[in-house]
Motif scaffolding. Structure first.
Motif, PDB file in Angstrom:
ATOM      1  N   VAL A 273      31.351  41.571  40.451  1.00  0.00           N
ATOM      2  CA  VAL A 273      30.714  40.627  39.533  1.00  0.00           C
ATOM      3  C   VAL A 273      31.338  39.252  39.760  1.00  0.00           C
ATOM      4  O   VAL A 273      32.553  39.114  39.876  1.00  0.00           O
ATOM      5  N   GLY A 274      30.484  38.243  39.857  1.00  0.00           N
ATOM      6  CA  GLY A 274      31.003  36.895  40.069  1.00  0.00           C
ATOM      7  C   GLY A 274      31.427  36.677  41.510  1.00  0.00           C
ATOM      8  O   GLY A 274      30.791  37.139  42.453  1.00  0.00           O
ATOM      9  N   THR A 275      32.540  35.984  41.682  1.00  0.00           N
ATOM     10  CA  THR A 275      33.041  35.589  42.995  1.00  0.00           C
ATOM     11  C   THR A 275      33.712  36.759  43.689  1.00  0.00           C
ATOM     12  O   THR A 275      34.646  37.351  43.155  1.00  0.00           O
ATOM     13  N   ALA A 276      33.246  37.091  44.889  1.00  0.00           N
ATOM     14  CA  ALA A 276      33.751  38.268  45.608  1.00  0.00           C
ATOM     15  C   ALA A 276      34.813  37.879  46.634  1.00  0.00           C
ATOM     16  O   ALA A 276      34.669  36.878  47.344  1.00  0.00           O
ATOM     17  N   ARG A 277      35.861  38.677  46.724  1.00  0.00           N
ATOM     18  CA  ARG A 277      36.856  38.539  47.783  1.00  0.00           C
ATOM     19  C   ARG A 277      36.314  39.204  49.052  1.00  0.00           C
ATOM     20  O   ARG A 277      35.612  40.213  48.980  1.00  0.00           O
TER      21      ARG A 277
END
Length: 260
Positions: free
Chosen positions: A118-122
């Motif tokens: 969810v959101g910004t992915a690594r």
């Protein structure tokens, strides 16, 4: 006991597969930064009720569980990878979420899992998710008449090791039918050409799962949630398939819903 299903029985399992696929697709779409894990469980419960389905989890109490599970979906976040018991946690930007859901429709069970961020992915999270998904694809392609369970296990392990991941064989795939967990056990590593011969009518859940830098698990105080021993993140992918003379049939396929 390993049971083989007739073509008529496999057709009767399709509604359960479709329902499980639809629930996971719905929950994946609705899971955002700020979503509470307990809200996901309530939503899954509502979808079960509306469909007239039956939860496979709420009263589930195997030997390794501290008590009946009590919820209807597994929600594993970040370093939790299996059997995540929903609790009062609000998802944050960058959380890696694994949803594992099984239900019974008209007495037949289907089981599936999906992992996403969810959101910004690594990059590391996207890599491990991609690896479990590719390992699941390889397992499905190996699930053909004439092969053996070891061929499925080996296919999973080859993909996992090519990504540099270690493999834990304590939890893996399993038979599915009138109950959620049956024979045979399908470990996520094995030798090709070994094990039970795959026959038309065998219905199984295949479920590669991996941890980023370890293969060791620890159990939360809740008695259910399994986490990596070193705090590294995990991913889990699963489909219920039927082995047929025409090849593997993915009963929990989500592609027709426009999602993977």
């Amino acid at each position: 006991m390993i049971e083989l299903r007739t073509p008529t029985e496999i057709e009767a399992m399709r509604p359960a597969g479709r329902f499980v696929a639809e629930v996971l697709a719905t929950l994946r779409d609705e899971t955002k930064v700020g979503t509470n894990l307990l809200a996901l469980d309530r939503r899954a419960h509502d979808l079960i009720r509306r469909a007239g389905a039956v939860s496979c989890y709420i009263d589930y109490h195997p030997s390794f569980g501290a008590s009946p599970f009590g919820k209807v979906i597994c929600t594993s976040v970040n370093d939790a990878v299996l059997h995540g018991l929903p609790h009062d946690y609000v998802l944050r930007d960058g959380d890696l979420v694994s949803l594992d859901f099984a239900a019974s429709v008209d007495g037949w069970v289907a089981d599936s899992a999906v992992s996403f961020v969810v959101g910004t992915a690594r990059d590391e999270d996207l890599a491990i998710i991609d690896t479990t998904e590719r390992a699941l694809d390889a397992a499905i392609h190996a699930a053909t008449v004439g092969h053996r369970i070891g061929d499925i296990s080996h296919a999973i392990a080859e993909v996992a090791r090519s990504g540099g991941y270690e493999i834990n064989t304590d939890f893996g795939g399993h038979g599915v039918g009138r109950i959620m967990h049956g024979d045979p056990h399908i470990p996520n590593d094995g030798k090709p050409g070994r094990g039970y011969p795959l026959r038309s009518g065998l219905v199984v859940a295949l479920e590669p799962w991996l941890l980023e830098t370890t293969d060791e698990l620890i159990t939360d105080p809740d008695g259910w949630t399994l986490r990596s021993a070193d705090g590294s993140r995990g991913s889990h992918s699963e489909h219920t398939i039927a082995i047929t003379d025409d090849g593997p049939l993915v009963l929990t396929d989500r592609s027709w819903l426009g999602v993977s």
